[in-house]
Design a protein around this motif. Structure first.
Motif, mmCIF file in Angstrom:
data_model
loop_
_atom_site.group_PDB
_atom_site.id
_atom_site.type_symbol
_atom_site.label_atom_id
_atom_site.label_comp_id
_atom_site.label_asym_id
_atom_site.label_seq_id
_atom_site.Cartn_x
_atom_site.Cartn_y
_atom_site.Cartn_z
ATOM 1 N N GLY A 55 -22.549 -22.991 14.731
ATOM 2 C CA GLY A 55 -21.755 -23.695 15.751
ATOM 3 C C GLY A 55 -20.905 -24.817 15.202
ATOM 4 N N CYS A 56 -20.540 -24.747 13.900
ATOM 5 C CA CYS A 56 -19.820 -25.862 13.276
ATOM 6 C C CYS A 56 -18.340 -25.865 13.670
ATOM 7 C CB CYS A 56 -19.963 -25.779 11.758
ATOM 8 S SG CYS A 56 -19.228 -27.177 10.907
ATOM 9 N N GLN A 57 -17.792 -27.063 13.867
ATOM 10 C CA GLN A 57 -16.382 -27.205 14.285
ATOM 11 C C GLN A 57 -15.371 -26.965 13.164
ATOM 12 O OE1 GLN A 57 -16.029 -31.277 15.709
ATOM 13 N NE2 GLN A 57 -18.101 -31.062 16.520
ATOM 14 N N GLU A 58 -15.842 -26.973 11.926
ATOM 15 C CA GLU A 58 -14.895 -26.809 10.814
ATOM 16 C C GLU A 58 -14.576 -25.323 10.605
ATOM 17 O OE1 GLU A 58 -13.711 -29.407 9.025
ATOM 18 O OE2 GLU A 58 -15.042 -30.995 9.691
ATOM 19 N N ASP A 59 -13.504 -25.047 9.862
ATOM 20 C CA ASP A 59 -13.100 -23.640 9.692
ATOM 21 C C ASP A 59 -13.147 -23.172 8.235
ATOM 22 O OD1 ASP A 59 -10.912 -24.895 8.587
ATOM 23 O OD2 ASP A 59 -9.415 -23.871 9.819
ATOM 24 N N CYS A 60 -14.112 -23.651 7.468
ATOM 25 C CA CYS A 60 -14.248 -23.258 6.052
ATOM 26 C C CYS A 60 -14.343 -21.729 5.970
ATOM 27 C CB CYS A 60 -15.482 -23.908 5.440
ATOM 28 S SG CYS A 60 -15.620 -25.667 5.829
ATOM 29 N N ALA A 61 -13.375 -21.105 5.302
ATOM 30 C CA ALA A 61 -13.210 -19.647 5.375
ATOM 31 C C ALA A 61 -14.377 -18.860 4.800
ATOM 32 C CB ALA A 61 -11.918 -19.248 4.656
ATOM 33 N N TYR A 62 -15.203 -19.527 3.993
ATOM 34 C CA TYR A 62 -16.344 -18.845 3.373
ATOM 35 C C TYR A 62 -17.593 -18.897 4.239
ATOM 36 C CZ TYR A 62 -16.850 -23.810 2.296
ATOM 37 O OH TYR A 62 -16.896 -25.176 2.418
ATOM 38 N N CYS A 63 -17.574 -19.706 5.311
ATOM 39 C CA CYS A 63 -18.848 -20.130 5.892
ATOM 40 C C CYS A 63 -19.259 -19.375 7.155
ATOM 41 C CB CYS A 63 -18.804 -21.621 6.191
ATOM 42 S SG CYS A 63 -20.418 -22.231 6.737
ATOM 43 N N PRO A 64 -20.431 -18.756 7.117
ATOM 44 C CA PRO A 64 -20.924 -18.029 8.287
ATOM 45 C C PRO A 64 -21.332 -18.947 9.437
ATOM 46 C CG PRO A 64 -22.574 -18.024 6.507
ATOM 47 C CD PRO A 64 -21.336 -18.649 5.943
ATOM 48 N N GLN A 65 -21.369 -20.256 9.197
ATOM 49 C CA GLN A 65 -21.832 -21.184 10.240
ATOM 50 C C GLN A 65 -20.694 -21.777 11.069
ATOM 51 O OE1 GLN A 65 -25.477 -23.287 9.620
ATOM 52 N NE2 GLN A 65 -25.005 -23.405 7.442
ATOM 53 N N SER A 66 -19.450 -21.430 10.709
ATOM 54 C CA SER A 66 -18.319 -21.961 11.458
ATOM 55 C C SER A 66 -18.223 -21.283 12.818
ATOM 56 C CB SER A 66 -17.033 -21.699 10.666
ATOM 57 O OG SER A 66 -15.925 -21.952 11.494
ATOM 58 N N ALA A 67 -17.986 -22.077 13.867
ATOM 59 C CA ALA A 67 -17.830 -21.523 15.217
ATOM 60 C C ALA A 67 -16.509 -20.757 15.344
ATOM 61 C CB ALA A 67 -17.900 -22.644 16.247
ATOM 62 N N ALA A 103 -27.053 -29.462 7.314
ATOM 63 C CA ALA A 103 -26.695 -29.373 8.733
ATOM 64 C C ALA A 103 -25.253 -28.901 8.882
ATOM 65 C CB ALA A 103 -26.868 -30.733 9.408
ATOM 66 N N ALA A 104 -25.034 -27.987 9.818
ATOM 67 C CA ALA A 104 -23.689 -27.442 10.053
ATOM 68 C C ALA A 104 -22.921 -28.385 10.978
ATOM 69 C CB ALA A 104 -23.789 -26.039 10.656
ATOM 70 N N TRP A 105 -22.611 -29.529 10.442
ATOM 71 C CA TRP A 105 -21.837 -30.544 11.173
ATOM 72 C C TRP A 105 -20.548 -30.849 10.435
ATOM 73 C CZ3 TRP A 105 -26.773 -33.923 11.089
ATOM 74 C CH2 TRP A 105 -27.565 -33.660 12.218
ATOM 75 N N ARG A 106 -19.522 -31.221 11.221
ATOM 76 C CA ARG A 106 -18.315 -31.810 10.615
ATOM 77 C C ARG A 106 -18.691 -33.199 10.082
ATOM 78 N NH1 ARG A 106 -12.759 -32.423 10.664
ATOM 79 N NH2 ARG A 106 -12.010 -34.463 11.301
ATOM 80 N N THR A 170 -9.336 -27.843 8.689
ATOM 81 C CA THR A 170 -9.788 -28.849 9.659
ATOM 82 C C THR A 170 -10.147 -30.198 9.040
ATOM 83 O OG1 THR A 170 -11.932 -27.754 9.504
ATOM 84 C CG2 THR A 170 -10.585 -27.241 11.436
ATOM 85 N N ARG A 171 -10.217 -30.282 7.735
ATOM 86 C CA ARG A 171 -10.335 -31.591 7.081
ATOM 87 C C ARG A 171 -9.736 -31.480 5.691
ATOM 88 N NH1 ARG A 171 -16.879 -31.936 6.026
ATOM 89 N NH2 ARG A 171 -16.999 -29.814 5.285
ATOM 90 N N THR A 172 -9.276 -32.619 5.176
ATOM 91 C CA THR A 172 -8.480 -32.578 3.942
ATOM 92 C C THR A 172 -9.335 -32.838 2.704
ATOM 93 O OG1 THR A 172 -8.019 -34.941 4.011
ATOM 94 C CG2 THR A 172 -6.497 -33.510 5.215
#
Ligand code: SAM
Ligand code: DTB
Ligand code: SF4
Length: 318
Positions: A55-67, A103-106, A170-172
């Motif tokens: 449910g993470c707000q970030e969009d890291c293209a590798y990550c299965p935890q991104s919403a 933790a899958a947090w921004r 979503t973050r630099t």
């Protein structure tokens, strides 16, 4: 040839020449530097736990935890402190000296940080080192974690500054450097590395290591992850990285940051023992043990112990 002295003034040319060397020269240099700073046959064992999954707000293209993607990972709430401590005790019994909680947090909310601080104190009381990775931190949040007794904070730069925008929007890159600065200012050891195999060039890998090796202080530990290609993420169909290029990245990290732990992190489930042995030869001296990383598989404990036994590698005392 470098003598293994600690330098923060590496030039980009020096780093790219490292990578351009014949493989045997590179590995020999890495192993020589490794032996100047570490016992030759010891590997540090860490165990990971996902304390807040998905449910993470970030969009890291590798990550299965991104919403942003559907990788089949169910979003869960932050775990209870007691459940975390039960899992940490098991990891200690299995030989881990460091417990890493992700933790899958921004970035953490202050209320959540209270619970994470209790987890840190509880794990420290078990006699283990602690590491957390919670996303971006403010200076004040970093100080609170330090007060709770945190030993390490993991925050990766992931790739080169140039390639970063292809992977995360979503973050630099500079946001990452800010958090890394807060961690250092708070007196917490930094764990910072990246991922190989996301379609980046050899130059990007060299640039990523150059950024890490020219920080005012080298990260105390440098995780080098091989991309775990998870279905549903944008990088699911990414081609595989040449295993020897992966080994070269490990060797580069060892030579540029001679006194840092270099962790052979994600992706071991898909590596042969021969490839892992080459990574140890190239200077990797830490792994994650236990059957799961955060959401993806890792080799079974018994298989790892067998592999370490075959190589004559011993667990590093805390
Ligand atoms: N949410 C926090 C953050 O990103 O800062 C902490 C957890 S995040 C999962 C920690 C690191 O795991 C990422 O920076 C990335 O380097 C690594 N990672 C995540 N998914 C991966 C994958 N599929 N393959 C390899 N490494 C991965
Ligand atoms: C790091 O560099 N690798 C670990 C740790 N830091 C937190 C995480 C790897 C995660 C792999 C994907 C997953 O299991 O979800
Ligand atoms: Fe969120 Fe971390 Fe995954 Fe990025 S890597 S989507 S920040 S959990």
């Amino acid at each position: 040839m470098t003598t293994g002295s600690i330098r923060n003034d590496w030039t980009r040319d020096e780093v790219s020449s490292l990578f351009a060397q014949p493989f045997n020269d590179l590995i020999f240099q890495a192993q020589t530097v490794h032996r100047e700073h570490f016992p030759a046959n010891q590997v540090q064992l860490s165990t990971l736990l996902s304390i807040k999954t998905g449910g993470c707000q970030e969009d890291c293209a590798y990550c299965p935890q991104s919403a942003s993607f559907d990788a089949g990972v169910k979003a869960e709430k932050l775990m209870d402190v007691d459940a975390v401590l039960v899992a940490a005790k098991d990891a200690k019994a299995a030989g881990a000296t460091r417990y890493c909680m992700g933790a899958a947090w921004r970035s953490p909310k202050d209320r959540d940080l209270d619970a994470v601080c209790d987890m840190i104190t509880g794990v420290k009381d078990l006699g283990m080192e602690t590491c957390v990775t919670l996303g971006m931190l403010t200076a004040d949040q970093a100080r609170r974690l330090k007060e709770a007794g945190l030993d390490y904070y993991n925050h990766n730069i992931d790739t080169s500054p140039d390639y970063y925008g292809e992977i995360i929007t979503t973050r630099t890159f500079d946001d990452r450097l800010d958090t890394i600065g807060h961690v250092g200012d708070a007196g917490i050891n930094l764990c910072c590395g990246g991922i190989v195999g996301m379609g980046e060039s050899v130059r990007d890998r060299a640039e990523m290591l150059w950024v890490l090796a020219t920080l005012p202080k080298h990260p105390d530990s440098v995780p080098i992850n091989m991309l775990v290609r998870v279905e549903g993420t944008p990088l699911a169909e990414q081609g595989t990285v040449d295993p020897l290029d992966f080994v070269r990245t490990i060797a580069g990290a060892r030579i540029l940051m001679p006194a840092s732990m270099v962790r052979l992190s994600a992706g071991r489930e898909y590596m042969s023992e021969e490839l892992q042995a080459l990574c140890f030869l190239a200077g990797a001296n830490s792994i994650f043990t236990g059957p799961r990383l955060l959401t993806t598989p890792n080799p079974e404990h018994d298989a790892d112990m067998q592999m370490l036994g075959k190589l004559g590698l011993e667990a590093m005392p805390a």
